[in-house]
Design a protein around this motif. Sequence first.
Motif, PDB file in Angstrom:
ATOM      1  N   LEU A  56      41.812  49.514  44.142  1.00  0.00           N
ATOM      2  CA  LEU A  56      42.117  48.087  44.180  1.00  0.00           C
ATOM      3  C   LEU A  56      41.282  47.458  45.287  1.00  0.00           C
ATOM      4  O   LEU A  56      41.395  47.837  46.454  1.00  0.00           O
ATOM      5  CB  LEU A  56      43.603  47.842  44.445  1.00  0.00           C
ATOM      6  N   THR A 116      40.266  43.900  47.157  1.00  0.00           N
ATOM      7  CA  THR A 116      40.621  42.505  47.365  1.00  0.00           C
ATOM      8  C   THR A 116      39.581  41.889  48.294  1.00  0.00           C
ATOM      9  O   THR A 116      39.275  42.453  49.349  1.00  0.00           O
ATOM     10  CB  THR A 116      42.014  42.383  48.011  1.00  0.00           C
ATOM     11  N   TYR A 124      33.061  38.312  40.731  1.00  0.00           N
ATOM     12  CA  TYR A 124      34.088  39.010  39.949  1.00  0.00           C
ATOM     13  C   TYR A 124      33.438  39.839  38.832  1.00  0.00           C
ATOM     14  O   TYR A 124      33.769  41.008  38.638  1.00  0.00           O
ATOM     15  CB  TYR A 124      35.090  38.014  39.369  1.00  0.00           C
ATOM     16  N   ARG A 182      33.603  43.934  38.633  1.00  0.00           N
ATOM     17  CA  ARG A 182      34.345  44.518  37.501  1.00  0.00           C
ATOM     18  C   ARG A 182      33.557  45.630  36.818  1.00  0.00           C
ATOM     19  O   ARG A 182      34.142  46.502  36.185  1.00  0.00           O
ATOM     20  CB  ARG A 182      34.698  43.443  36.467  1.00  0.00           C
ATOM     21  N   ARG A 214      40.104  47.728  39.929  1.00  0.00           N
ATOM     22  CA  ARG A 214      40.852  46.472  39.819  1.00  0.00           C
ATOM     23  C   ARG A 214      40.376  45.549  40.930  1.00  0.00           C
ATOM     24  O   ARG A 214      40.254  45.969  42.082  1.00  0.00           O
ATOM     25  CB  ARG A 214      42.353  46.727  39.943  1.00  0.00           C
ATOM     26  N   ARG A 272      40.670  41.746  42.924  1.00  0.00           N
ATOM     27  CA  ARG A 272      41.366  40.492  43.239  1.00  0.00           C
ATOM     28  C   ARG A 272      40.495  39.740  44.236  1.00  0.00           C
ATOM     29  O   ARG A 272      40.163  40.271  45.298  1.00  0.00           O
ATOM     30  CB  ARG A 272      42.731  40.754  43.889  1.00  0.00           C
ATOM     31  N   TYR A 293      40.194  36.088  46.374  1.00  0.00           N
ATOM     32  CA  TYR A 293      40.922  34.897  46.809  1.00  0.00           C
ATOM     33  C   TYR A 293      39.975  33.972  47.547  1.00  0.00           C
ATOM     34  O   TYR A 293      39.449  34.333  48.607  1.00  0.00           O
ATOM     35  CB  TYR A 293      42.088  35.277  47.727  1.00  0.00           C
ATOM     36  N   ARG A 321      49.465  35.322  51.392  1.00  0.00           N
ATOM     37  CA  ARG A 321      49.399  36.529  50.577  1.00  0.00           C
ATOM     38  C   ARG A 321      49.507  37.847  51.347  1.00  0.00           C
ATOM     39  O   ARG A 321      49.419  38.909  50.743  1.00  0.00           O
ATOM     40  CB  ARG A 321      48.095  36.547  49.805  1.00  0.00           C
ATOM     41  N   GLN A 325      51.714  40.550  49.940  1.00  0.00           N
ATOM     42  CA  GLN A 325      51.303  41.069  48.636  1.00  0.00           C
ATOM     43  C   GLN A 325      50.102  42.014  48.736  1.00  0.00           C
ATOM     44  O   GLN A 325      49.888  42.831  47.855  1.00  0.00           O
ATOM     45  CB  GLN A 325      50.915  39.923  47.707  1.00  0.00           C
TER      46      GLN A 325
END
Length: 183
Positions: A64, A66, A88, A92, A97, A99, A101, A112, A115
């Motif tokens: 993951l 971010t 993005y 990908r 995965r 994320r 922001y 956030r 999270q």
Amino acid sequence: MEVVKRLRFFYLAYLSYPAKDRVVYRLVRRHPSRNILEIGLGRGIRAQRLLQLLCEQLPADQLLYTGIDLFEARPPQFGPILPLKQVYQNLRTTGARIRLYPGDPYSVLSHRANQLGPVDLLLIASPIDPKSMAKAWYYIPRLLHPDSLVLVEQPIGQKGRFRKLTPSSLEAWAEARRIPQAA
């Protein structure tokens, strides 16, 4: 195939440009991370290389990533505009995965932080707004666990370098950069 992976790692760890990112690749090789948070993406190349390197060690669907950046709202002094959609799409392709922001570190983390954590690797790159980052340090400890790896880019001229912060030095580092809150 193993030879190709080793050559790729050797290139990233010892020959790639910019040289300041080499230490990141070497540390990640020794400490594989599943949950990565990067504040300030630069051009996004480091993130893509980092994820490709991690995908050789761990299953991509377990990673993951971010990223927090101003993207299209980035002022000229912080580098070229970085389109969120393009970043993005590029990230990908690794299979991880993703994320992303948009916003400054303080505004994103204040909404956030609960999270996002706990993260295994926290990369804080420069240039980012120092006032926003100073206020964002309040949220950093809740993002970390005892084995988290924290790398902070220190600008040295135009080159810069990443500094590894230990858990004992992290609080002192953060305290020195915090802006006192109004009473």
